[in-house]
Design a protein around this motif. Structure first.
Motif, PDB file in Angstrom:
ATOM      1  N   THR A 103     -21.144 -15.364 -16.513  1.00 18.33           N
ATOM      2  CA  THR A 103     -20.671 -15.173 -17.948  1.00 18.33           C
ATOM      3  C   THR A 103     -21.252 -16.431 -18.730  1.00 18.33           C
ATOM      4  OG1 THR A 103     -18.438 -16.193 -17.068  1.00 18.33           O
ATOM      5  CG2 THR A 103     -18.590 -13.699 -17.305  1.00 18.33           C
ATOM      6  N   PHE A 104     -21.337 -17.685 -17.593  1.00 10.73           N
ATOM      7  CA  PHE A 104     -21.625 -18.778 -18.736  1.00 10.73           C
ATOM      8  C   PHE A 104     -22.244 -19.613 -17.351  1.00 10.73           C
ATOM      9  CE2 PHE A 104     -20.671 -22.918 -20.352  1.00 10.73           C
ATOM     10  CZ  PHE A 104     -21.448 -22.769 -21.748  1.00 10.73           C
ATOM     11  N   LYS A 105     -22.860 -20.737 -17.709  1.00 11.90           N
ATOM     12  CA  LYS A 105     -23.592 -21.525 -16.614  1.00 11.90           C
ATOM     13  C   LYS A 105     -22.295 -21.959 -15.744  1.00 11.90           C
ATOM     14  CE  LYS A 105     -23.294 -25.858 -19.151  1.00 11.90           C
ATOM     15  NZ  LYS A 105     -23.901 -27.008 -19.539  1.00 11.90           N
ATOM     16  N   ASN A 106     -22.444 -21.523 -14.472  1.00  7.94           N
ATOM     17  CA  ASN A 106     -21.531 -21.833 -13.144  1.00  7.94           C
ATOM     18  C   ASN A 106     -20.384 -21.085 -13.548  1.00  7.94           C
ATOM     19  OD1 ASN A 106     -23.631 -23.305 -12.155  1.00  7.94           O
ATOM     20  ND2 ASN A 106     -22.489 -25.274 -12.958  1.00  7.94           N
ATOM     21  N   TYR A 107     -20.259 -19.971 -14.124  1.00  9.84           N
ATOM     22  CA  TYR A 107     -19.148 -19.326 -14.167  1.00  9.84           C
ATOM     23  C   TYR A 107     -19.438 -17.751 -14.176  1.00  9.84           C
ATOM     24  CZ  TYR A 107     -16.612 -23.104 -16.237  1.00  9.84           C
ATOM     25  OH  TYR A 107     -15.814 -24.391 -16.515  1.00  9.84           O
ATOM     26  N   TYR A 108     -18.511 -17.211 -13.038  1.00  7.13           N
ATOM     27  CA  TYR A 108     -18.813 -15.760 -12.903  1.00  7.13           C
ATOM     28  C   TYR A 108     -17.627 -14.861 -13.094  1.00  7.13           C
ATOM     29  CZ  TYR A 108     -23.239 -17.549 -10.902  1.00  7.13           C
ATOM     30  OH  TYR A 108     -24.498 -18.035 -10.512  1.00  7.13           O
ATOM     31  N   SER A 109     -17.798 -13.428 -13.086  1.00  3.90           N
ATOM     32  CA  SER A 109     -16.526 -12.497 -13.096  1.00  3.90           C
ATOM     33  C   SER A 109     -16.851 -11.486 -12.181  1.00  3.90           C
ATOM     34  CB  SER A 109     -16.378 -11.822 -14.488  1.00  3.90           C
ATOM     35  OG  SER A 109     -16.270 -12.696 -15.517  1.00  3.90           O
ATOM     36  N   LEU A 110     -15.860 -11.184 -11.196  1.00  4.05           N
ATOM     37  CA  LEU A 110     -15.911 -10.146 -10.225  1.00  4.05           C
ATOM     38  C   LEU A 110     -15.588  -8.966 -10.920  1.00  4.05           C
ATOM     39  CD1 LEU A 110     -16.316  -9.443  -7.140  1.00  4.05           C
ATOM     40  CD2 LEU A 110     -13.827  -9.927  -6.907  1.00  4.05           C
ATOM     41  N   VAL A 111     -16.324  -8.174 -11.058  1.00  4.28           N
ATOM     42  CA  VAL A 111     -15.951  -7.088 -11.776  1.00  4.28           C
ATOM     43  C   VAL A 111     -16.305  -5.604 -10.810  1.00  4.28           C
ATOM     44  CG1 VAL A 111     -16.833  -7.908 -13.862  1.00  4.28           C
ATOM     45  CG2 VAL A 111     -18.375  -6.520 -12.734  1.00  4.28           C
ATOM     46  N   LEU A 112     -15.681  -4.376 -11.114  1.00  6.10           N
ATOM     47  CA  LEU A 112     -15.753  -3.270 -10.387  1.00  6.10           C
ATOM     48  C   LEU A 112     -17.263  -2.713 -10.906  1.00  6.10           C
ATOM     49  CD1 LEU A 112     -14.439  -1.053  -8.644  1.00  6.10           C
ATOM     50  CD2 LEU A 112     -13.444  -0.135 -10.638  1.00  6.10           C
ATOM     51  N   ASP A 113     -17.970  -2.315  -9.795  1.00  5.73           N
ATOM     52  CA  ASP A 113     -19.164  -1.607 -10.144  1.00  5.73           C
ATOM     53  C   ASP A 113     -19.301  -0.049  -9.722  1.00  5.73           C
ATOM     54  OD1 ASP A 113     -21.853  -1.940 -10.699  1.00  5.73           O
ATOM     55  OD2 ASP A 113     -22.330  -1.922  -8.742  1.00  5.73           O
ATOM     56  N   SER A 114     -18.478   0.353  -9.037  1.00 10.36           N
ATOM     57  CA  SER A 114     -18.437   1.798  -8.663  1.00 10.36           C
ATOM     58  C   SER A 114     -17.082   2.233  -8.561  1.00 10.36           C
ATOM     59  CB  SER A 114     -19.254   2.143  -7.363  1.00 10.36           C
ATOM     60  OG  SER A 114     -18.715   1.323  -6.307  1.00 10.36           O
ATOM     61  N   ALA A 115     -16.792   3.676  -8.197  1.00  9.52           N
ATOM     62  CA  ALA A 115     -15.524   4.077  -8.154  1.00  9.52           C
ATOM     63  C   ALA A 115     -15.025   3.851  -6.951  1.00  9.52           C
ATOM     64  CB  ALA A 115     -15.681   5.562  -8.307  1.00  9.52           C
ATOM     65  N   LEU A 116     -13.338   3.994  -6.956  1.00 10.22           N
ATOM     66  CA  LEU A 116     -12.989   3.439  -5.756  1.00 10.22           C
ATOM     67  C   LEU A 116     -12.177   4.565  -5.511  1.00 10.22           C
ATOM     68  CD1 LEU A 116     -10.887   0.340  -6.957  1.00 10.22           C
ATOM     69  CD2 LEU A 116     -12.988   0.306  -5.318  1.00 10.22           C
ATOM     70  N   ASP A 117     -11.868   4.701  -4.038  1.00  8.18           N
ATOM     71  CA  ASP A 117     -10.904   5.719  -3.499  1.00  8.18           C
ATOM     72  C   ASP A 117     -10.311   5.366  -2.523  1.00  8.18           C
ATOM     73  OD1 ASP A 117      -9.933   8.057  -2.379  1.00  8.18           O
ATOM     74  OD2 ASP A 117     -11.680   8.777  -1.557  1.00  8.18           O
ATOM     75  N   ARG A 118      -8.914   5.125  -2.511  1.00  4.69           N
ATOM     76  CA  ARG A 118      -7.811   4.206  -1.885  1.00  4.69           C
ATOM     77  C   ARG A 118      -7.553   5.122  -0.451  1.00  4.69           C
ATOM     78  NH1 ARG A 118      -3.413   4.425   0.710  1.00  4.69           N
ATOM     79  NH2 ARG A 118      -3.294   6.677   0.278  1.00  4.69           N
ATOM     80  N   GLU A 119      -8.096   6.567  -0.484  1.00  2.03           N
ATOM     81  CA  GLU A 119      -7.936   7.337   0.719  1.00  2.03           C
ATOM     82  C   GLU A 119      -8.955   7.136   1.416  1.00  2.03           C
ATOM     83  OE1 GLU A 119      -5.069   8.259  -1.866  1.00  2.03           O
ATOM     84  OE2 GLU A 119      -7.126   8.629  -2.514  1.00  2.03           O
ATOM     85  N   SER A 120     -10.145   6.529   1.232  1.00  2.05           N
ATOM     86  CA  SER A 120     -11.315   6.176   2.102  1.00  2.05           C
ATOM     87  C   SER A 120     -11.145   4.758   2.465  1.00  2.05           C
ATOM     88  CB  SER A 120     -12.638   6.421   1.205  1.00  2.05           C
ATOM     89  OG  SER A 120     -12.835   7.904   1.088  1.00  2.05           O
ATOM     90  N   VAL A 121     -11.090   3.830   1.292  1.00  4.21           N
ATOM     91  CA  VAL A 121     -10.728   2.360   1.744  1.00  4.21           C
ATOM     92  C   VAL A 121      -9.680   1.826   0.803  1.00  4.21           C
ATOM     93  CG1 VAL A 121     -11.958   0.107   1.904  1.00  4.21           C
ATOM     94  CG2 VAL A 121     -13.196   2.371   2.390  1.00  4.21           C
TER      95      VAL A 121
END
Length: 824
Positions: free
Chosen positions: A400-418
């Motif tokens: 997002t900026f120099k030396n700053y990052y965001s951890l974001v969701l990239d694909s669908a989740l399934d609680r029953e799998s993980v």
């Protein structure tokens, strides 16, 4: 932003700075402010809420907050008007030292939804530090024999400010003997020298007092002074001299203690003790430098004695004095300029904040889960940090900026799998070899109701004996929900429908929590053979999800109906069968037939006939067919036989226990003439019976032909299905089984039928199929026909599908063969 503006020149400079700031913000996409150091508490910095596009009314509800790495208390935001102001004293020199750039990096975080803004506040230097000399009074010794233009190096002043505010100029008080020579070196450093312009004579002037003034370039100007006392010596004509005035050395910051920095070699033209040189560090050298560097007084070797750190200090200037042993002693001077070279000795630092956990499994892609900032105290490539994520699915890091990052969701989740992820964030610098640091992030996935309860199979077959107790438990359904907590809490209910004129709920009920199915009333096989209904399973999620399962309840027959005698067609008296028998008939002549039916099914409805012994033990000339009920003669009748014979026929079914009925047969023995008259009266009935028998035989022949055709067609269909069946099941896979049981007189078989039948009175003939085979094993359940429906023809692997089809044909033929003629 509050500035003290003096004159039009300062106003133009401020306007130009604001224009450059606006252009920089437009290009970078981040908010940039500037504030002078030493600004008072409450000094206006900027309208941060307005510049970030936030409404004032949403600052408090969205949890507006400002985070700063390091000194977070220097700046504050008024949540009422959205103004960023100075909260505490800002000292640029304390914050950034002599660095050319000094900025406070702020993270502005708001929730609902989570947004992160980066704000950079540049701290402007003001001229708040005057030049400072190492000492206020400095004593110098000049021998009277020093030639004109002799130079004596002086230690300059230092200014904690930067830029123009640290640009120093020097002025020496007027003197007839000395003047000040200033030479500019690289990086704006200056070398000061006191130059002799007139020969000294100690007898005329023993001491000279001078004042050296250093003035910086700030507005207003600040000054620093040092008083110099110059004593004129009358000894030693030659001073030690170095081959160069400045020695430049570069060292790695991790250079080990004891490493040689430089070896000095000064020379003196004198002889004897006046030419012997002793090396020493100047008193002007700071104590922090003297701890890290030591000089050998005899050899002139300078070695490292302390730990060097590029991040602490990037360069050192060491003044060295070479003094001879003359009396008075003379000395020469040189400067060693030591520059440190950065090495990759600092690992990156990771800071993880604003964790939005747990994350729902239906969260949209791009949802921000955590904010990550990295830093490295090294410089250049050694301080350039990149971040990686392991594993990278289903998350990713977005810069997002120099030396700053965001951890974001990239694909669908399934609680029953993980249900949870253990992530590892690794920060790696660009040094050689690179250094890295890691931090673990545990991401828990919150459940949503996205799974309906599921049954193990779509339908269940249940067998229940008739005449059950009211409220008895007949089956338990169970559905599994892959969700968690209340989303997996399953309740059961009956899917209401009507069976004829009655509702399913009048027959059965389902316990909402356990799934147990109860029969509410006794079931009657003769009234209801198959009860089919559905049970619904529904979870407690929102919205709730559900599924249905079908239950097929087969009501198994019990021997609860005794055989019922059919009324005689003719010649009956008071319900008894009455027949005329000519005395001339021979053995084996059928004289009467007892007819009976049983409301039960299968084995329980299989009737046998027995002749009760006559009173007194006399042997009767008649007998009854075991399964036909036909009364026939055992021998030829004679005159000794009583003219009236009363026979008692016991009709018994094959249930457990067996139920019976008794039929009375009245036989009148007459002469042939009387019998002929009676027979003529009954000729019409006999002819009709014979015609009916002929019709029955015709029907039987047609039925046999039809069954034979059906057998051939079945074989053809079976062959075609076997060729087209998938290899997993095969042609010999188990099919719908058929009950086969044995008894003392053979075996009997049922074909499973899904039907509902209500029996009343005589009714149509039963459709159960019956066959006999002496080679089958005994029935394991004492003749309860419906409990055996799932025991197949292939009780032994040796019984082939072909023999199964053959048995079906034989059963059909046997059924029509053993059906009483009266049924036709």
């Amino acid at each position: 932003m509050v500035f003290s503006i003096r004159g039009s020149r300062e106003a133009r400079r401020l306007l130009l700075s604001l224009l450059l700031l606006a252009a920089w913000e437009a290009g970078s996409g981040q908010v940039h402010y500037s504030v002078p150091e030493e600004a008072k508490h409450g000094t206006f910095v900027g309208r941060i809420a307005q510049d970030l596009g936030l409404e004032l009314a949403e600052l408090v509800p969205r949890l507006f907050r400002v985070a700063s790495k390091g000194r977070a208390d220097l700046l504050e935001v008024n949540l009422q008007n959205g103004i960023l102001f100075v909260n505490a004293r800002i000292d640029r020199e304390e914050l950034c030292g002599r660095s050319a750039e000094c900025s406070l990096h702020l993270e502005v975080i708001v929730d609902r939804p989570l947004q992160v803004f980066h704000v950079e506040v540049e701290v402007k230097d003001i001229n708040d530090n005057p030049p400072v000399f190492p000492m206020t009074v400095k004593t110098l010794r000049f021998p009277e024999s020093r030639p004109l233009d002799s130079r004596f190096p002086l230690e300059g002043a230092s200014d904690a400010d930067i830029g123009v505010n640290a640009l120093l100029s020097y002025k020496l008080s007027s003197s007839e003997f000395f003047f000040l020579d200033t030479q500019t070196n690289d990086e704006l450093s200056q070398s000061l020298s006191l130059v002799l312009k007139k020969s000294l004579d100690r007898e005329e002037t023993a001491e000279v007092h001078l004042l050296l003034v250093a003035t910086d370039g700030g507005k207003p100007e600040l000054t620093g002074t040092v008083q110099m006392l110059i004593k004129i010596l009358d000894v030693n004509d030659n001073e030690p001299s170095f081959d160069q005035s400045i020695y430049k050395v570069q060292l790695l910051e991790n250079t080990a203690n004891g490493t040689l920095v430089v070896k000095l070699n000064a020379s003196d033209a004198d002889e004897g003790s006046n030419g012997e040189i002793v090396y020493s560090l100047s008193n002007d050298v700071p104590s922090t430098t003297q701890i890290k560097f030591k000089i050998d007084p005899n050899s002139g070797e300078i070695r490292i004695t302390g730990q060097l750190d590029y991040e602490e200090k990037k360069s050192y200037e060491i003044q060295v004095i070479a003094s001879d042993k003359g009396n008075p002693s003379m000395s020469g001077h040189c400067k060693i300029s030591v520059k440190l070279v950065d090495v990759n000795d600092n690992t990156p630092e990771l800071l993880i904040t604003s964790l939005a956990l747990p994350i729902r499994e239906d969260a949209p892609l791009g949802t921000v889960i955590a904010l990550i900032s990295v830093s490295d105290r090294d410089f250049g490539a050694n301080g350039q940090v990149t971040c990686t994520l392991t594993p990278h699915i289903p998350f990713k890091l977005v810069s997002t900026f120099k030396n700053y990052y965001s951890l974001v969701l990239d694909s669908a989740l399934d609680r029953e799998s993980v249900s949870a992820y253990a992530l590892m964030v690794t920060a790696r610098d660009g040094g050689s070899p690179p250094l890295s640091a890691s931090a673990s992030v545990s991401v828990e996935v919150a459940d949503v109701n996205d799974n309906a309860p599921a049954f193990a199979q779509p339908e269940y077959t249940v067998f229940v004996k008739e005449n059950n107790a009211p409220g008895c438990h007949i089956f338990t359904v169970s559905a599994r929900d892959a969700d968690a907590q209340e989303n997996a809490l399953v309740s059961y209910s009956l899917v209401e429908r009507r069976l004829g004129e009655r509702a399913v709920s009048s027959y059965v009920s389902v316990h909402a929590e356990s799934g147990k199915v109860y029969a509410l009333q006794p079931l009657d096989h003769e009234e209801l053979e198959l009860l089919q209904f559905q049970v619904s399973a529904r979870d407690a999620g929102f919205p709730p999800l559900g599924s249905n399962v079908t239950l097929q309840v087969f009501v198994l027959d019990e021997n609860d109906n005794a055989p019922a005698l059919l009324p005689p067609r003719a010649g009956g008296v008071g319900g008894a069968l009455s027949e005329l028998v000519p005395r001339s008939v021979g053995a084996g002549h059928v004289v009467a037939k007892v007819r009976a039916v049983d409301a039960d099914s299968g084995y329980n409805a299989w009737l046998s006939y027995e002749l009760q012994p006559a009173a007194g033990g006399a042997r009767s000339p008649f007998r009854v067919g075991l399964y036909t009920g036909e009364v026939s003669t055992t021998r030829a009748l004679d005159e000794a036989d009583a003219p009236r014979q009363r026979l008692l026929v016991l009709v018994r079914d094959h249930g457990e226990p067996a139920l019976t009925a008794t039929a009375t047969v009245l036989l009148s023995l007459v002469e042939s003439g009387q019998a002929l008259k009676a027979s003529s009266r009954a000729s019409a009935g006999v002819a009709g019976a014979e015609a009916a028998l002929v019709d029955v035989n015709v029907y039987l022949i047609v039925a046999i032909c039809a069954v034979s055709s059906l057998l051939v067609l079945t074989l053809l269909l079976y062959t075609a299905l076997r060729c087209s069946a998938p290899p997993t099941e095969g042609a010999c896979g188990p099919g719908k089984p058929t009950l086969v049981c044995s008894s003392a007189v053979g075996s009997w078989s049922y074909s499973q039928q899904r039907r509902q039948r209500v029996c009343s009175g005589e009714g149509p003939p039963k459709t159960d199929l019956m066959a006999f085979s002496p080679s089958l094993p005994p029935c394991p359940l004492s003749g309860d026909r419906d409990e055996q429906l799932n025991v197949g023809v292939d009780l032994s692997p040796k019984v082939s599908n072909f023999s199964y089809l053959s048995k079906i044909s034989l059963i059909f033929l046997f059924r029509y063969t053993f059906t009483p003629l009266e049924a036709f």
